[in-house]
Motif scaffolding. Sequence first.
Motif, PDB file in Angstrom:
ATOM      1  N   HIS A   1      -5.765  -0.082   5.165  1.00  0.00           N
ATOM      2  CA  HIS A   1      -5.481   0.751   6.399  1.00  0.00           C
ATOM      3  C   HIS A   1      -6.464   0.518   7.492  1.00  0.00           C
ATOM      4  CE1 HIS A   1      -7.962   3.520   4.327  1.00  0.00           C
ATOM      5  NE2 HIS A   1      -7.073   4.049   3.417  1.00  0.00           N
TER       6      HIS A   1
ATOM      7  N   HIS B   1       0.931  -1.235  -0.056  1.00  0.00           N
ATOM      8  CA  HIS B   1       0.011   0.119   0.095  1.00  0.00           C
ATOM      9  C   HIS B   1       1.007   1.224  -0.078  1.00  0.00           C
ATOM     10  CE1 HIS B   1      -3.792   2.183   1.901  1.00  0.00           C
ATOM     11  NE2 HIS B   1      -3.017   2.879   1.121  1.00  0.00           N
TER      12      HIS B   1
ATOM     13  N   HIS C   1       1.406   5.256  -2.144  1.00  0.00           N
ATOM     14  CA  HIS C   1       0.928   6.342  -3.112  1.00  0.00           C
ATOM     15  C   HIS C   1       2.225   7.342  -3.474  1.00  0.00           C
ATOM     16  CE1 HIS C   1      -2.918   5.672  -2.171  1.00  0.00           C
ATOM     17  NE2 HIS C   1      -2.649   5.279  -0.854  1.00  0.00           N
TER      18      HIS C   1
ATOM     19  N   LYS D   1      -9.377  -0.789  -5.839  1.00  0.00           N
ATOM     20  CA  LYS D   1      -9.815  -0.250  -4.742  1.00  0.00           C
ATOM     21  C   LYS D   1     -10.968   0.751  -4.737  1.00  0.00           C
ATOM     22  CE  LYS D   1      -7.914   2.754  -0.743  1.00  0.00           C
ATOM     23  NZ  LYS D   1      -6.460   3.553  -0.444  1.00  0.00           N
TER      24      LYS D   1
ATOM     25  N   ASP E   1       0.880   2.528   3.436  1.00  0.00           N
ATOM     26  CA  ASP E   1      -0.207   3.840   3.131  1.00  0.00           C
ATOM     27  C   ASP E   1       0.822   4.737   2.951  1.00  0.00           C
ATOM     28  OD1 ASP E   1      -2.127   5.230   2.004  1.00  0.00           O
ATOM     29  OD2 ASP E   1      -3.239   5.613   4.056  1.00  0.00           O
TER      30      ASP E   1
HETATM   31 ZN    ZN Z   1      -3.729   4.610   0.756  1.00  0.00          ZN
END
Ligand code: ZN
Length: 489
Positions: free
Chosen positions: A243, A64, A66, A154, A320
């Motif tokens: 998360h 996970h 970004h 997602k 995340d």
């Molecule tokens: Zn995320």
Amino acid sequence: MSSVSSKILIKGGTVVNAHHKEVADVYIEDGTIVAVQPNIKVSDDIKVIDATGKFVMPGGIDPHTHLAMEFMGSETIDDFFSGQAAALAGGTTMHIDFVIPVDGSLSAGYEAYVEKAKRSCMDYGFHMAITKWNETVSEEMEIMVKEKGINSFKFFLAYKGSFMVNDELLMEGLKKCKSLGALAMVHAENGDAVFEGQKRMIELGITGPEGHALSRPPVLEGEATARAIRLASFVNTPLYVVHVMSIDAMEEIARARKSGQRVVGEPVVSGLLLNDSVLWDPDFHFAARYVMSPPIRAVGHGTALQAALAAGVLQLVGTDHCTFNSTQKALGIGDFRKIPNGVNGMEERMHLVWDTMVASGQISVTDYVRITSTECARIFNIYPRKGAILVGSDADIIILNPNSSFKISSKSHHYRTDTNVYEGWTGKGKVETTIAGGRVVWENDELKVIPGAGKYIEMPPFSYLFDGIDKADAKYLSSLRAPVKRSTT
Ligand code: ZN
Ligand code: URP
Ligand code: ZN
Ligand code: ZN
């Protein structure tokens, strides 16, 4: 011997897989593990790394992240090169990033991410977000799975007005995922209620970072988690909750798993280790670093999530990773709704999970490998190419010294961002060597990464989570078709 040698022998370490550990040597050639056994002999010209007294483990896989993501009026400051370089320094050798569609178009989003990922120095895969629904999106999902190596989508139940989807879209998405053998993932917070919570805080004059946490309490995460789980059960398809930040969400996952439902729960490092006290810090700049969604929770949630991870209620750890620098975070001065959401973690995950879970005695070394690497590879259907030290697996390997220690600081981390939410943290266990794709990329506290050396890893559909789903469907259908003997008199 040069570090770019394509042949490497790792000698005398404890080789750890999720299923087993043993003292053995590992021999690598041209990016692949070719032998795992005691006392391997090689010629003098081959690079030998002595791992006596250390753990030789599969490199971490972060499910996970970004990198270079456009979000909340900014773009995350770590791109595919800087984020990956940092991850390699911390013992992670692969990550899966979320492709964001462009105006709802999956193919345009995919092309944009192919471009962003060109300078990759580490292997990576893609999940894809679904933010709109129409026939084109449905057809593009099929193309992504069948032609582009994406096996997970997602759905954001939060971020009203941007990424958020409603229940109707979620259900269409779940059905489509099921038909393609793709895993549905959810960001589980009730976006409509968050919107209401934000208005409430602003009306009360609470405009600082603490307003972020107060506007989206655990009950809203619990509600959305329960709703997504029930809809996935109704469609009979596996679900991955990203998360997991609260006891409320974790307990919904525990209940579903106890009833036999295929639900995966992913806590992230910040949720496991931090607590919300930082959001009340009087210095905006300090507090804003910790703003992410769902929010970092009150004391007690993190330790409960750790226990759930130890017990197998939650299955793997992500980060995340979504970094914004101080200037970007400052966009939210005077209005917490404008603070770009996200924290760092790609570089720290392996160390912090080791220290918190293994060095503390909460889990075994084999379970460490499972939650940081193997389970991710299984869920996203790339095991045992990734996530294992087996003959034929990719040579993505770390050597961790349990007697050494680590220290985290924005002064020494390898990110482009200028702050670190774990500033000053120290702990036991240090990744001394990282080998990625058969190359030593981290050794003696030095990074040797090459832009473009990272490979895109295609992930095929129908992971083990889908085994037997068709049988349950057949049973359900036959129960509906059983004739009802009904009298009409
Ligand atoms: Zn995320
Ligand atoms: O605050 C977060 N989590 N930022 C990244 C986007 C997301 O929701 O995963
Ligand atoms: Zn999310
Ligand atoms: Zn300040």
